[in-house]
Design a protein around this motif. Structure first.
Motif, PDB file in Angstrom:
ATOM      1  N   ARG A 149      35.366  61.084 -34.824  1.00 57.76           N
ATOM      2  CA  ARG A 149      35.144  60.060 -33.805  1.00 57.76           C
ATOM      3  C   ARG A 149      34.951  60.720 -32.449  1.00 57.76           C
ATOM      4  NH1 ARG A 149      34.360  57.445 -37.625  1.00 57.76           N
ATOM      5  NH2 ARG A 149      35.641  55.857 -38.562  1.00 57.76           N
ATOM      6  N   PRO A 150      33.796  60.505 -31.834  1.00 60.72           N
ATOM      7  CA  PRO A 150      33.573  61.124 -30.521  1.00 60.72           C
ATOM      8  C   PRO A 150      34.315  60.377 -29.418  1.00 60.72           C
ATOM      9  CG  PRO A 150      31.706  59.750 -31.095  1.00 60.72           C
ATOM     10  CD  PRO A 150      32.640  59.733 -32.279  1.00 60.72           C
ATOM     11  N   GLY A 151      34.806  61.145 -28.475  1.00 62.71           N
ATOM     12  CA  GLY A 151      35.376  60.542 -27.281  1.00 62.71           C
ATOM     13  C   GLY A 151      34.285  60.191 -26.277  1.00 62.71           C
ATOM     14  N   ILE A 152      33.136  60.839 -26.436  1.00 58.07           N
ATOM     15  CA  ILE A 152      32.007  60.628 -25.534  1.00 58.07           C
ATOM     16  C   ILE A 152      30.725  61.011 -26.284  1.00 58.07           C
ATOM     17  CG2 ILE A 152      32.118  62.957 -24.560  1.00 58.07           C
ATOM     18  CD1 ILE A 152      31.442  61.687 -21.816  1.00 58.07           C
ATOM     19  N   VAL A 153      29.625  60.356 -25.938  1.00 56.26           N
ATOM     20  CA  VAL A 153      28.321  60.707 -26.497  1.00 56.26           C
ATOM     21  C   VAL A 153      27.350  60.917 -25.345  1.00 56.26           C
ATOM     22  CG1 VAL A 153      28.639  59.546 -28.712  1.00 56.26           C
ATOM     23  CG2 VAL A 153      27.687  58.267 -26.798  1.00 56.26           C
ATOM     24  N   ALA A 154      26.381  61.795 -25.555  1.00 58.57           N
ATOM     25  CA  ALA A 154      25.377  62.076 -24.532  1.00 58.57           C
ATOM     26  C   ALA A 154      24.101  62.515 -25.223  1.00 58.57           C
ATOM     27  CB  ALA A 154      25.864  63.168 -23.582  1.00 58.57           C
ATOM     28  N   GLY A 155      22.983  62.417 -24.516  1.00 59.28           N
ATOM     29  CA  GLY A 155      21.720  62.856 -25.086  1.00 59.28           C
ATOM     30  C   GLY A 155      20.762  63.292 -24.012  1.00 59.28           C
ATOM     31  N   HIS A 156      19.872  64.179 -24.408  1.00 66.58           N
ATOM     32  CA  HIS A 156      18.825  64.652 -23.513  1.00 66.58           C
ATOM     33  C   HIS A 156      17.565  63.843 -23.778  1.00 66.58           C
ATOM     34  CE1 HIS A 156      16.074  67.147 -21.312  1.00 66.58           C
ATOM     35  NE2 HIS A 156      15.352  67.322 -22.408  1.00 66.58           N
ATOM     36  N   SER A 157      17.056  63.150 -22.759  1.00 71.81           N
ATOM     37  CA  SER A 157      15.816  62.397 -22.843  1.00 71.81           C
ATOM     38  C   SER A 157      15.858  61.433 -24.026  1.00 71.81           C
ATOM     39  CB  SER A 157      14.632  63.363 -22.900  1.00 71.81           C
ATOM     40  OG  SER A 157      13.412  62.660 -22.794  1.00 71.81           O
TER      41      SER A 157
END
Length: 185
Positions: A149-157
């Motif tokens: 389970r991620p505490g945070i998600v992020a993505g490039h473009s």
């Protein structure tokens, strides 16, 4: 972890674990100082590559104490290739389900394009974007089904769309149709 990491790293999608505190630091620096962002971005990339190597070697271990401090970082366009996601779909029903959902939402076999090509068709932006989103979401669902389970998600473009799906903010079927349109215009 080793069977999951083999399928994920075999997809070469750039799907990695990264400590959430590092992502939060990058986000804070981005708001305050672009030059600091560049320094932290490269430092974070080194950390990500180190964890990716641990996944490949099978030495990264699941530990409940750190699960809230894990983030999923999704790639942008450019990491696609014919054959991506095939191993995930062959090994994990959660991944197969994502590819089936994409095929239904788009009205054509995106899964066949991802698994078999032709590469020239996969490289068309209108196909690349839904393909990368689908592989990223497939990998995410495999990990979620196994308790990660991620505490945070992020993505490039383009990866931002994968992050929105992973966060539960956008339904996958809507996102895959949206990025298909995004790639057409």
């Amino acid at each position: 972890v080793s069977s999951i990491s083999g399928a994920i790293t075999g997809s070469a999608i750039g799907f990695f674990f990264i400590p959430a505190s590092t992502i939060e630091q990058i986000g804070y620096r981005a708001k305050t100082d672009y030059s600091d962002l560049l320094l932290d971005r490269y430092g974070a990339c080194g950390l990500v590559l180190g964890i990716r190597q641990q996944l490949i070697e099978g030495t990264w271990a699941y530990d409940d104490r750190f699960m809230s401090d894990i983030g999923f970082l999704f790639p942008g366009q450019g990491s696609q290739y014919a054959g991506m996601g095939k191993e995930l779909a062959e090994q994990f029903r959660e991944a197969r389900s994502v590819f089936e959902e994409a095929d239904d939402a788009l009205g054509f076999s995106l899964s066949r394009l991802c698994f078999e090509g032709p590469e020239a068709d996969l490289m068309k932006t209108e196909n690349t974007q839904p393909a990368l989103l689908t592989v990223s979401v497939a990998a995410t669902r495999v990990l979620l089904a196994r308790g990660y389970r991620p505490g945070i998600v992020a993505g490039h473009s383009l990866g931002e769309y994968s992050a929105l799906v992973a966060a539960g903010s956008v339904a996958f079927a809507d996102a895959v149709r949206l990025v298909r349109k995004r790639g057409q215009y």
